[in-house]
Each structure stands twice: as structure tokens, then as C-alpha cells.
Scaffold this active site. Structure first.
Site, PDB file in Angstrom:
ATOM      1  N   LYS A  45      87.882  52.271 -78.489  1.00  0.00           N
ATOM      2  CA  LYS A  45      87.682  52.624 -77.093  1.00  0.00           C
ATOM      3  C   LYS A  45      86.461  53.527 -76.926  1.00  0.00           C
ATOM      4  O   LYS A  45      85.930  53.684 -75.845  1.00  0.00           O
ATOM      5  CB  LYS A  45      88.919  53.404 -76.570  1.00  0.00           C
ATOM      6  CG  LYS A  45      90.212  52.682 -76.769  1.00  0.00           C
ATOM      7  CD  LYS A  45      91.384  53.669 -76.482  1.00  0.00           C
ATOM      8  CE  LYS A  45      92.674  53.048 -76.977  1.00  0.00           C
ATOM      9  NZ  LYS A  45      93.749  54.055 -77.040  1.00  0.00           N
ATOM     10  N   GLY A  46      86.047  54.124 -78.017  1.00  0.00           N
ATOM     11  CA  GLY A  46      85.073  55.216 -77.956  1.00  0.00           C
ATOM     12  C   GLY A  46      83.738  54.854 -77.353  1.00  0.00           C
ATOM     13  O   GLY A  46      83.060  55.699 -76.764  1.00  0.00           O
ATOM     14  N   GLU A 101      78.348  51.081 -80.530  1.00  0.00           N
ATOM     15  CA  GLU A 101      79.369  51.929 -81.164  1.00  0.00           C
ATOM     16  C   GLU A 101      79.089  53.389 -80.821  1.00  0.00           C
ATOM     17  O   GLU A 101      77.935  53.796 -80.677  1.00  0.00           O
ATOM     18  CB  GLU A 101      79.331  51.670 -82.682  1.00  0.00           C
ATOM     19  CG  GLU A 101      80.209  52.530 -83.544  1.00  0.00           C
ATOM     20  CD  GLU A 101      81.703  52.414 -83.306  1.00  0.00           C
ATOM     21  OE1 GLU A 101      82.108  52.572 -82.142  1.00  0.00           O
ATOM     22  OE2 GLU A 101      82.446  52.216 -84.281  1.00  0.00           O
ATOM     23  N   ASP A 102      80.153  54.166 -80.708  1.00  0.00           N
ATOM     24  CA  ASP A 102      79.963  55.580 -80.385  1.00  0.00           C
ATOM     25  C   ASP A 102      79.329  56.344 -81.543  1.00  0.00           C
ATOM     26  O   ASP A 102      78.372  57.073 -81.362  1.00  0.00           O
ATOM     27  CB  ASP A 102      81.291  56.240 -79.950  1.00  0.00           C
ATOM     28  CG  ASP A 102      82.437  56.009 -80.931  1.00  0.00           C
ATOM     29  OD1 ASP A 102      82.233  55.383 -81.991  1.00  0.00           O
ATOM     30  OD2 ASP A 102      83.568  56.463 -80.632  1.00  0.00           O
ATOM     31  N   ASP A 105      79.749  56.666 -88.926  1.00  0.00           N
ATOM     32  CA  ASP A 105      80.209  57.771 -89.780  1.00  0.00           C
ATOM     33  C   ASP A 105      80.188  57.291 -91.238  1.00  0.00           C
ATOM     34  O   ASP A 105      79.122  57.238 -91.849  1.00  0.00           O
ATOM     35  CB  ASP A 105      81.609  58.178 -89.285  1.00  0.00           C
ATOM     36  CG  ASP A 105      82.172  59.405 -89.964  1.00  0.00           C
ATOM     37  OD1 ASP A 105      81.405  60.296 -90.325  1.00  0.00           O
ATOM     38  OD2 ASP A 105      83.411  59.485 -90.118  1.00  0.00           O
ATOM     39  N   LYS A 133      76.080  60.007 -88.448  1.00  0.00           N
ATOM     40  CA  LYS A 133      76.335  61.089 -89.421  1.00  0.00           C
ATOM     41  C   LYS A 133      75.978  60.552 -90.800  1.00  0.00           C
ATOM     42  O   LYS A 133      76.858  60.147 -91.563  1.00  0.00           O
ATOM     43  CB  LYS A 133      77.830  61.453 -89.434  1.00  0.00           C
ATOM     44  CG  LYS A 133      78.320  62.311 -88.312  1.00  0.00           C
ATOM     45  CD  LYS A 133      79.736  62.791 -88.672  1.00  0.00           C
ATOM     46  CE  LYS A 133      80.622  62.867 -87.464  1.00  0.00           C
ATOM     47  NZ  LYS A 133      82.033  63.130 -87.790  1.00  0.00           N
ATOM     48  N   PHE A 154      82.804  67.308 -86.582  1.00  0.00           N
ATOM     49  CA  PHE A 154      83.654  66.405 -85.801  1.00  0.00           C
ATOM     50  C   PHE A 154      83.400  66.635 -84.314  1.00  0.00           C
ATOM     51  O   PHE A 154      83.506  67.751 -83.826  1.00  0.00           O
ATOM     52  CB  PHE A 154      85.140  66.607 -86.122  1.00  0.00           C
ATOM     53  CG  PHE A 154      85.960  65.436 -85.688  1.00  0.00           C
ATOM     54  CD1 PHE A 154      86.082  64.318 -86.505  1.00  0.00           C
ATOM     55  CD2 PHE A 154      86.574  65.423 -84.444  1.00  0.00           C
ATOM     56  CE1 PHE A 154      86.813  63.213 -86.097  1.00  0.00           C
ATOM     57  CE2 PHE A 154      87.313  64.317 -84.024  1.00  0.00           C
ATOM     58  CZ  PHE A 154      87.429  63.214 -84.853  1.00  0.00           C
ATOM     59  N   VAL A 155      83.024  65.577 -83.621  1.00  0.00           N
ATOM     60  CA  VAL A 155      82.636  65.696 -82.220  1.00  0.00           C
ATOM     61  C   VAL A 155      83.591  64.934 -81.312  1.00  0.00           C
ATOM     62  O   VAL A 155      84.229  63.969 -81.730  1.00  0.00           O
ATOM     63  CB  VAL A 155      81.191  65.201 -81.999  1.00  0.00           C
ATOM     64  CG1 VAL A 155      80.193  66.114 -82.669  1.00  0.00           C
ATOM     65  CG2 VAL A 155      81.013  63.767 -82.472  1.00  0.00           C
ATOM     66  N   ASP A 161      87.125  60.786 -79.317  1.00  0.00           N
ATOM     67  CA  ASP A 161      88.429  61.432 -79.188  1.00  0.00           C
ATOM     68  C   ASP A 161      88.806  62.238 -80.415  1.00  0.00           C
ATOM     69  O   ASP A 161      88.265  62.063 -81.505  1.00  0.00           O
ATOM     70  CB  ASP A 161      89.513  60.367 -78.975  1.00  0.00           C
ATOM     71  CG  ASP A 161      89.813  59.588 -80.267  1.00  0.00           C
ATOM     72  OD1 ASP A 161      88.857  59.071 -80.877  1.00  0.00           O
ATOM     73  OD2 ASP A 161      90.983  59.531 -80.664  1.00  0.00           O
ATOM     74  N   ARG A 167      88.334  62.115 -74.465  1.00  0.00           N
ATOM     75  CA  ARG A 167      87.367  61.027 -74.282  1.00  0.00           C
ATOM     76  C   ARG A 167      86.590  61.170 -72.974  1.00  0.00           C
ATOM     77  O   ARG A 167      85.474  60.687 -72.848  1.00  0.00           O
ATOM     78  CB  ARG A 167      88.081  59.669 -74.282  1.00  0.00           C
ATOM     79  CG  ARG A 167      88.663  59.262 -75.628  1.00  0.00           C
ATOM     80  CD  ARG A 167      89.027  57.781 -75.588  1.00  0.00           C
ATOM     81  NE  ARG A 167      89.892  57.379 -76.681  1.00  0.00           N
ATOM     82  CZ  ARG A 167      89.470  57.004 -77.894  1.00  0.00           C
ATOM     83  NH1 ARG A 167      88.191  57.014 -78.167  1.00  0.00           N
ATOM     84  NH2 ARG A 167      90.336  56.622 -78.811  1.00  0.00           N
TER      85      ARG A 167
HETATM   86  P1  IMP Z   1      83.331  54.883 -89.679  1.00  0.00           P
HETATM   87  O1  IMP Z   1      84.053  53.588 -89.884  1.00  0.00           O
HETATM   88  O2  IMP Z   1      83.753  55.937 -90.660  1.00  0.00           O
HETATM   89  O3  IMP Z   1      81.836  54.741 -89.604  1.00  0.00           O
HETATM   90  O4  IMP Z   1      83.843  55.514 -88.356  1.00  0.00           O
HETATM   91  C1  IMP Z   1      83.721  54.942 -87.189  1.00  0.00           C
HETATM   92  C2  IMP Z   1      84.698  55.496 -86.206  1.00  0.00           C
HETATM   93  O5  IMP Z   1      85.322  56.730 -86.594  1.00  0.00           O
HETATM   94  C3  IMP Z   1      83.975  55.810 -84.941  1.00  0.00           C
HETATM   95  O6  IMP Z   1      83.867  54.675 -84.145  1.00  0.00           O
HETATM   96  C4  IMP Z   1      84.871  56.844 -84.320  1.00  0.00           C
HETATM   97  O7  IMP Z   1      85.893  56.212 -83.605  1.00  0.00           O
HETATM   98  C5  IMP Z   1      85.477  57.574 -85.485  1.00  0.00           C
HETATM   99  N1  IMP Z   1      84.781  58.850 -85.718  1.00  0.00           N
HETATM  100  C6  IMP Z   1      83.965  59.163 -86.748  1.00  0.00           C
HETATM  101  N2  IMP Z   1      83.494  60.408 -86.634  1.00  0.00           N
HETATM  102  C7  IMP Z   1      84.012  60.887 -85.471  1.00  0.00           C
HETATM  103  C8  IMP Z   1      83.874  62.148 -84.780  1.00  0.00           C
HETATM  104  O8  IMP Z   1      83.169  63.084 -85.171  1.00  0.00           O
HETATM  105  N3  IMP Z   1      84.563  62.241 -83.616  1.00  0.00           N
HETATM  106  C9  IMP Z   1      85.334  61.253 -83.115  1.00  0.00           C
HETATM  107  N4  IMP Z   1      85.473  60.068 -83.721  1.00  0.00           N
HETATM  108  C10 IMP Z   1      84.820  59.893 -84.897  1.00  0.00           C
HETATM  109 MG    MG Z   2      85.295  54.252 -82.478  1.00  0.00          MG
END
Ligand code: IMP
Ligand code: MG
Length: 181
Positions: A45-46, A101-102, A105, A133, A154-155, A161, A167
Site C-alpha cells: 500500500k505504501g 515503490e515507496d 530497502d 536505503k 526507519f521512516v 507505515d 501512512r
Molecule cells: P525490501 O524488500 O527490504 O526492499 O523492502 C521493501 C518494503 O519494506 C518497502 O516497500 C516498505 O514497505 C518496507 N520498508 C522498508 N524500509 C521501511 C521503512 O523505513 N519504513 C517503512 N517501511 C519500510
Molecule cells: Mg511497501
């Protein structure tokens, strides 16, 4: 100077900084499209607020689609396994696709989605991530368009969220250490 919200959260990027950067990203994406059509695929949803703003900063004949993934976790930590819980509504074969994508990470989510989408043979596949990140990366993946690169914090807000909360904050804020993982 540190700006705080009325809820006592530290602001990392204000709504104005976000709007300015999203406008720049939209202009860049418009230039790269060279007048071709675009399918914008938001990751629920982000990415919803970012997609809504970015779409209006792109001058192109664009459509929207959405996917949802789950990473088997609530709170700040995920287990690493990505599962698709909502797939595309329309085929993307031969289309220019922009995954929106938001935050990028560990990269697990976007690496999984990229592989999934490439199996459908789009004409092009690009990624727009509002935040990146890089220090947290596990999968080797980069976004084509990045709003802001941030350290390992963490944001929340502007779609992002913590356990589904925050959100709707208009600014991107830092979730302090008083919140347990
Ligand atoms: P990844 O698969 O680890 O790259 O993470 C992707 C998802 O993790 C993002 O789409 C977010 O939903 C969540 N996420 C990662 N870091 C944060 C953060 O700092 N705040 C909130 N959601 C995060
Ligand atoms: Mg997400």
C-alpha cells in the site's frame, strides 16, 4: 534545524521537499519516455501517495495497475521471503512499465517483482523508488529513478507505515527508538 510534527515526530523530508523532488522525477521520466505510453505499477500500500503524485508529474498517456506483496512480517523486520498477494490486472507484454515503490530497502521485494514482471516480456521495465536505503541491500538491484537516498533509519509517512499506522502523514518522518521492532 530539526522540524517536529504535532505528534512529536522528527521530519526527515517536508511535504514541500517531497513535492519538489517528485516534480523533478516526473520531468525526467517524461523525457525518457519520448512520447511513448506508460503503465505505472504501484506496490500496495505504501506507494499509493507517491504514485498519485508522480503520475500527475509525468506528461504521458499513462495507465495504473497495482500489485501487493507480503514479506511475512509486521513491524520493522521481515523474514526475507516475498509472496505475491495481488497480481497485475492487465497483461504488460510489449508495454513500457514503471514500477513505483515507496522505499528500496533490502531489495528483496523489487528483485522478486522485477523477475516476475520480466517473465511477461514488457517492452521496458523501469523502477521508481521515492527512497533508497543502499546500506541495507541484500539483493543486487538499483532503481532507475530515486527520490532520496537515506541512511539506515526507519521512516514513516507519505504512504509508509509502522504496523499500518502513520501512512497518512504528509511529511516523511523518522520513527524514533522508543518504538519497539
Ligand atoms: P525490501 O524488500 O527490504 O526492499 O523492502 C521493501 C518494503 O519494506 C518497502 O516497500 C516498505 O514497505 C518496507 N520498508 C522498508 N524500509 C521501511 C521503512 O523505513 N519504513 C517503512 N517501511 C519500510
Ligand atoms: Mg511497501
Amino acid at each position: 534545524m530539526t522540524t517536529m510534527t504535532s505528534q512529536g515526530l522528527e521530519v526527515l523530508f517536508t511535504r514541500q521537499q517531497i513535492a519538489d523532488r517528485v516534480a523533478e522525477m516526473g520531468a525526467q521520466i517524461t523525457r525518457d519516455l519520448k512520447g511513448e505510453r506508460l503503465v505505472m505499477v504501484g506496490v500496495l500500500k505504501g506507494a499509493a501517495p507517491f504514485l498519485a503524485d508522480l503520475a500527475r508529474a509525468i506528461e504521458a498517456d499513462a495507465t495504473f495497475d497495482f500489485v501487493a506483496t507480503s514479506s511475512y512480517g509486521i513491524g520493522q523486520r521481515s523474514s526475507g521471503a516475498v509472496k505475491l498477494i495481488k497480481d497485475l490486472d492487465e497483461p504488460i507484454e510489449g508495454k513500457n512499465v514503471l514500477v513505483v515503490e515507496d522505499i528500496l530497502d533490502t531489495g528483496l521485494t523489487l528483485a522478486y517483482l522485477r523477475k516476475h514482471f520480466l517473465q511477461q516480456h514488457p517492452k521496458s521495465l523501469r523502477i521508481a523508488a521515492l527512497l533508497d536505503k543502499p546500506s541495507r541491500r541484500i539483493e543486487k538491484i538499483e532503481a532507475d529513478y530515486v527520490g532520496f537516498s537515506i541512511p539506515n533509519q526507519f521512516v514513516i509517512g507519505y504512504g509508509m507505515d509502522y504496523a499500518e499506522r502513520y501512512r497518512n502523514l504528509p511529511d516523511i518522518c523518522i520513527l524514533g527508538p522508543e518504538h519497539p521492532e
